[in-house]
Design a protein around this motif. Structure first.
Motif, PDB file in Angstrom:
ATOM      1  N   ILE A  95       0.843  -1.196   0.000  1.00 39.18           N
ATOM      2  CA  ILE A  95       0.000   0.000   0.000  1.00 39.18           C
ATOM      3  C   ILE A  95       0.878   1.246   0.000  1.00 39.18           C
ATOM      4  N   MET A  96       0.691   2.072  -1.007  1.00 38.61           N
ATOM      5  CA  MET A  96       1.426   3.333  -1.117  1.00 38.61           C
ATOM      6  C   MET A  96       0.516   4.537  -0.899  1.00 38.61           C
ATOM      7  N   HIS A  97      -0.815   4.335  -0.897  1.00 37.32           N
ATOM      8  CA  HIS A  97      -1.780   5.416  -0.741  1.00 37.32           C
ATOM      9  C   HIS A  97      -2.660   5.189   0.484  1.00 37.32           C
ATOM     10  N   GLY A  98      -3.475   4.152   0.484  1.00 32.80           N
ATOM     11  CA  GLY A  98      -4.328   3.902   1.630  1.00 32.80           C
ATOM     12  C   GLY A  98      -5.158   2.647   1.480  1.00 32.80           C
ATOM     13  N   LEU A  99      -5.433   2.029   2.620  1.00 35.46           N
ATOM     14  CA  LEU A  99      -6.281   0.841   2.703  1.00 35.46           C
ATOM     15  C   LEU A  99      -7.113   0.960   3.963  1.00 35.46           C
ATOM     16  N   GLU A 100      -8.436   0.780   3.807  1.00 37.66           N
ATOM     17  CA  GLU A 100      -9.338   0.776   4.957  1.00 37.66           C
ATOM     18  C   GLU A 100     -10.106  -0.535   4.942  1.00 37.66           C
ATOM     19  N   ILE A 101      -9.925  -1.317   6.000  1.00 37.90           N
ATOM     20  CA  ILE A 101     -10.627  -2.588   6.158  1.00 37.90           C
ATOM     21  C   ILE A 101     -11.550  -2.431   7.358  1.00 37.90           C
ATOM     22  N   GLY A 102     -12.832  -2.725   7.173  1.00 39.74           N
ATOM     23  CA  GLY A 102     -13.824  -2.538   8.220  1.00 39.74           C
ATOM     24  C   GLY A 102     -13.737  -3.558   9.341  1.00 39.74           C
ATOM     25  N   GLU A 103     -14.802  -3.611  10.118  1.00 38.02           N
ATOM     26  CA  GLU A 103     -14.877  -4.487  11.285  1.00 38.02           C
ATOM     27  C   GLU A 103     -15.322  -5.897  10.884  1.00 38.02           C
ATOM     28  N   TYR A 104     -14.804  -6.877  11.621  1.00 38.40           N
ATOM     29  CA  TYR A 104     -15.198  -8.285  11.513  1.00 38.40           C
ATOM     30  C   TYR A 104     -15.046  -8.845  10.094  1.00 38.40           C
ATOM     31  N   CYS A 105     -13.989  -8.464   9.418  1.00 41.59           N
ATOM     32  CA  CYS A 105     -13.707  -8.994   8.085  1.00 41.59           C
ATOM     33  C   CYS A 105     -12.876 -10.265   8.203  1.00 41.59           C
ATOM     34  N   ALA A 106     -13.087 -11.171   7.264  1.00 42.29           N
ATOM     35  CA  ALA A 106     -12.330 -12.422   7.193  1.00 42.29           C
ATOM     36  C   ALA A 106     -11.582 -12.432   5.869  1.00 42.29           C
ATOM     37  N   ILE A 107     -10.266 -12.349   5.943  1.00 41.59           N
ATOM     38  CA  ILE A 107      -9.442 -12.344   4.744  1.00 41.59           C
ATOM     39  C   ILE A 107      -8.672 -13.662   4.707  1.00 41.59           C
ATOM     40  N   SER A 108      -8.942 -14.456   3.683  1.00 39.61           N
ATOM     41  CA  SER A 108      -8.352 -15.788   3.580  1.00 39.61           C
ATOM     42  C   SER A 108      -6.881 -15.718   3.196  1.00 39.61           C
TER      43      SER A 108
END
Length: 191
Positions: A95-108
């Motif tokens: 990430i060179m700019h931005g990343l927003e990941i919300g609540e209770y996410c499941a990333i495999s």
């Protein structure tokens, strides 16, 4: 010592001993950040996790990053990860700019988040993106081997099928997104 515990200037981080964190002072936690300590059956205790943080990572409540993950966060970038979210092993976050990941996410496992091209190709009729930032809503499930690129928005309650390539701003919540390029294939889904 099996785990390394960081508690300096209110940074509450538990890390597996095979994790390397460059720029740990750029991590702001509002809860516990676990790096490589949650049990996932297909990892090995020598799998190396590497976080290279020139920008900022901000976590809210309890967040887990799996073993073998690689993070490269650029100097101007901000990554925000919501409470209860977990990122499974071997995921790459560049990430060179931005990343927003919300609540209770499941990333495999084996996913990729990339918000920069690094090498630009010019051609006639090329559309420019107004924002490179990636937005992931609350309670989003991202299947294994998914690639998510700059400017992507995935709304609340969505599921992204394994092996999908996502580079679109989706607006509809609770949909199943799949394919290359990814598109909506089912609506009104809940998990």
């Amino acid at each position: 010592m099996k785990y390394i515990y960081y508690w300096v200037n209110e940074r509450n981080i538990i890390s597996h001993q095979s994790a390397t964190i460059r720029g740990w002072k750029n991590i702001s936690t509002h809860g516990l950040l676990k790096i490589g300590v949650d049990y996932i059956g297909f990892t090995h205790n020598k799998d190396v996790t590497f976080l290279n943080i020139y920008g900022k990572i901000i976590t809210f409540d309890n967040v887990s990053i799996g073993r073998g993950c690689r993070f490269d966060i650029g100097g101007k970038a901000i990554v925000k990860i919501g409470k209860g979210t977990y990122i499974n092993p071997f995921t790459k976050v560049i990430i060179m700019h931005g990343l927003e990941i919300g609540e209770y996410c499941a990333i495999s496992w084996d996913c990729q988040f990339l918000d920069e091209d690094f090498h630009e190709i010019q051609y006639e009729g090329k559309k420019s993106s107004d924002s490179n930032i990636i937005h992931i809503g609350n309670k989003v499930w991202i299947g294994s081997n998914v690639a998510i690129y700059k400017g992507t928005t995935i709304p609340n309650g969505c599921v992204v099928a394994s092996n999908s390539v996502v580079k679109t701003k989706f607006e509809e919540e609770n949909v199943l997104i799949a394919g290359n390029p990814a598109k909506i294939i089912k609506r009104n889904i809940y998990w």
